[in-house]
Scaffold this active site. Structure first.
Site, PDB file in Angstrom:
ATOM      1  N   GLY A 168      91.826  36.097 124.057  1.00 17.68           N
ATOM      2  CA  GLY A 168      91.044  36.272 125.012  1.00 17.68           C
ATOM      3  C   GLY A 168      90.855  35.291 126.192  1.00 17.68           C
ATOM      4  O   GLY A 168      90.920  35.190 127.034  1.00 17.68           O
ATOM      5  N   GLU A 169      91.051  34.007 125.522  1.00 14.19           N
ATOM      6  CA  GLU A 169      91.066  32.753 126.253  1.00 14.19           C
ATOM      7  C   GLU A 169      92.282  32.799 127.117  1.00 14.19           C
ATOM      8  O   GLU A 169      92.306  32.183 128.101  1.00 14.19           O
ATOM      9  CB  GLU A 169      90.939  31.551 125.314  1.00 14.19           C
ATOM     10  CG  GLU A 169      89.397  31.255 124.742  1.00 14.19           C
ATOM     11  CD  GLU A 169      89.227  32.445 123.598  1.00 14.19           C
ATOM     12  OE1 GLU A 169      88.044  32.732 123.521  1.00 14.19           O
ATOM     13  OE2 GLU A 169      90.291  32.732 122.791  1.00 14.19           O
ATOM     14  N   TYR A 170      93.452  33.160 126.317  1.00 11.69           N
ATOM     15  CA  TYR A 170      94.576  33.243 127.246  1.00 11.69           C
ATOM     16  C   TYR A 170      94.321  34.090 128.488  1.00 11.69           C
ATOM     17  O   TYR A 170      95.106  33.773 129.572  1.00 11.69           O
ATOM     18  CB  TYR A 170      95.715  33.902 126.357  1.00 11.69           C
ATOM     19  CG  TYR A 170      96.872  34.024 127.138  1.00 11.69           C
ATOM     20  CD1 TYR A 170      97.898  32.991 127.825  1.00 11.69           C
ATOM     21  CD2 TYR A 170      97.392  35.337 127.459  1.00 11.69           C
ATOM     22  CE1 TYR A 170      98.932  33.130 128.554  1.00 11.69           C
ATOM     23  CE2 TYR A 170      98.864  35.654 128.153  1.00 11.69           C
ATOM     24  CZ  TYR A 170      99.334  34.362 128.632  1.00 11.69           C
ATOM     25  OH  TYR A 170     100.708  34.636 129.209  1.00 11.69           O
TER      26      TYR A 170
ATOM     27  N   SER B 112      92.694  31.799 121.482  1.00 11.65           N
ATOM     28  CA  SER B 112      93.311  32.970 121.122  1.00 11.65           C
ATOM     29  C   SER B 112      93.524  33.783 122.254  1.00 11.65           C
ATOM     30  O   SER B 112      93.672  33.301 123.364  1.00 11.65           O
ATOM     31  CB  SER B 112      92.478  33.635 119.988  1.00 11.65           C
ATOM     32  OG  SER B 112      93.285  34.715 119.425  1.00 11.65           O
TER      33      SER B 112
END
Length: 403
Positions: free
Chosen positions: A51-53, A49
């Site tokens: 945050g990981e992007y 999502s």
């Protein structure tokens, strides 16, 4: 997983987020084929999502500098996809939903895009995709990995362990994660840190400006509240109603009119939604009713509060810290899931609060000039000492694939 894929659209009819995820995956293989027809070389990044992007962005940027391949990015969740697709991403050539993790989808996906490399951020690992990458001899890497002992990978006879061990190399956020990998016999790993530090540093050096807010703020100190949930506002509203020192900028986690309306009713000071705000000096609280502004809003803060810890999970505290300001956040339920919180407290720029009274005490503590300056210095030091993760990761990968 095949049954889940069939049922997902049916379940989605009763849930807007699930429905968006199901709708977004329709025709995805046709879109992937069209993308591949335009790009001879492809590097695939996958994130869960938003945050990981944020963790993937600096790695993608560094790889873009080193390679002539197109960057294809996939998301699992609709919240991440819908946020990122709204505007052009400088290091990304194509953004798609990841088809559900089935044997057929994994093989079809890898055949369709023929990636030269595959990179996964933090933890979103799908076994059938990993098998497909191995089958087609595509090097795969996991970066900014943060592991905890209770995760399935470290339980005996876990089927996910095989997927974890199929990575060519794993780059961890911390030494603890490295030790956990060694305990299960995985040796091709190194501690390179959290790539979010690279990302927030870049964001803080070129923030978006908001002239109407700047004129409204003037010389008065501002408390910026980022990614606020109801539990956070229950903690903050008593302080907002009593304290005259600050002006307040509040960015909700979810843009829901009924929720923002309830907050405005509970706040005794004059408030306004940003979409209607014209800079009225009598307004003391501005509520941001759009997405995409928050990382730049922290430039105006004397102190920041980041939400989520009282509920589903702490949001990004590194964004305000990158501006050299102290950050407050709620008492964490799962400390191990958010190692940056403990790191910020160790440096002296992060402050955990248990409730409304504790929040008041922490803010008053930070109003001491020497305490505040110390927290500022700690924030700057924390960021500077943790930069360079993306460069280390890309250097390692380029050396490995060329060797």
């Amino acid at each position: 997983m095949q049954a889940f894929e069939l049922l997902f659209p049916l379940v989605g009819r009763t849930n807007a987020k699930l429905q968006a995820m199901a709708e977004g995956r329709k025709g995805v293989f046709g879109k992937l084929a069209a993308f591949k027809s335009q790009h001879e070389k492809v590097i695939w990044f996958h994130v869960a999502s938003l945050g990981e992007y944020e963790q993937a962005k600096p790695v993608m940027a560094k790889l873009k500098e080193k390679s002539d391949a197109a960057i294809l990015l996939t998301f699992f969740s609709s919240s991440g996809y819908e946020n990122v697709i709204r505007k052009k991403q400088p290091s990304v050539d194509g953004i798609f939903y990841l088809p559900f993790d089935t044997v057929a989808n994994g093989d079809r996906f890898v055949k369709a895009i023929q990636p030269k490399l595959a990179l996964f951020a933090k933890y979103d690992i799908w076994p059938n995709y990993m098998k497909a990458l191995q089958k087609h001899k595509v090097p795969a890497y996991l970066f900014s990995a943060a592991f905890r002992e209770e995760q399935s990978y470290f339980k005996k006879d876990s089927f996910l362990r095989e997927a974890l061990k199929s990575f060519s190399h794993i780059f961890t956020q911390n030494e603890k994660s490295l030790e956990l990998l060694k305990q299960i016999g995985y040796q091709s790993a190194s501690f390179t840190g959290d790539t979010r530090f690279d990302n927030v540093k870049a964001l803080s050096e070129n923030p978006q400006r908001f002239p109407v807010l700047e004129k409204w703020i003037g010389e008065q100190p501002v408390l910026v509240v980022g990614s606020a949930w109801q539990e956070d506002m229950d903690c903050l509203i008593p302080f907002i109603n009593k304290n005259r020192k600050y002006k307040y900028i509040i960015a909700p986690h979810e843009i829901k009119s009924e929720k923002m309306g309830a907050w405005r009713k509970a706040i005794s000071k004059q408030s306004e939604l940003y979409s209607n705000f014209k800079g009225d000096e009598l307004t003391k609280v501005v509520i941001i009713d759009n997405v995409g502004m928050l990382s730049s809003l922290y430039q105006y803060a004397e102190i920041a509060y980041v939400g989520g810890a009282f509920g589903k999970g702490l949001h990004n505290i590194l964004e305000p810290i990158a501006y050299g300001i102290p950050v407050l956040f709620g008492k964490l339920k799962k400390v191990g899931k958010f190692p940056e919180a403990a790191i910020s407290q160790k440096y002296g720029c992060g402050f955990e609060v248990s409730g409304a009274e504790d929040f008041l005490n922490k803010v008053m503590f930070l109003q001491d000039e020497e305490v505040y300056k110390s927290a500022q210095s700690a924030a700057k030091k924390m960021v500077e000492e943790n930069l360079g993760s993306a460069q280390k990761i890309v250097d390692h990968i380029m050396k490995e694939i060329k060797g």
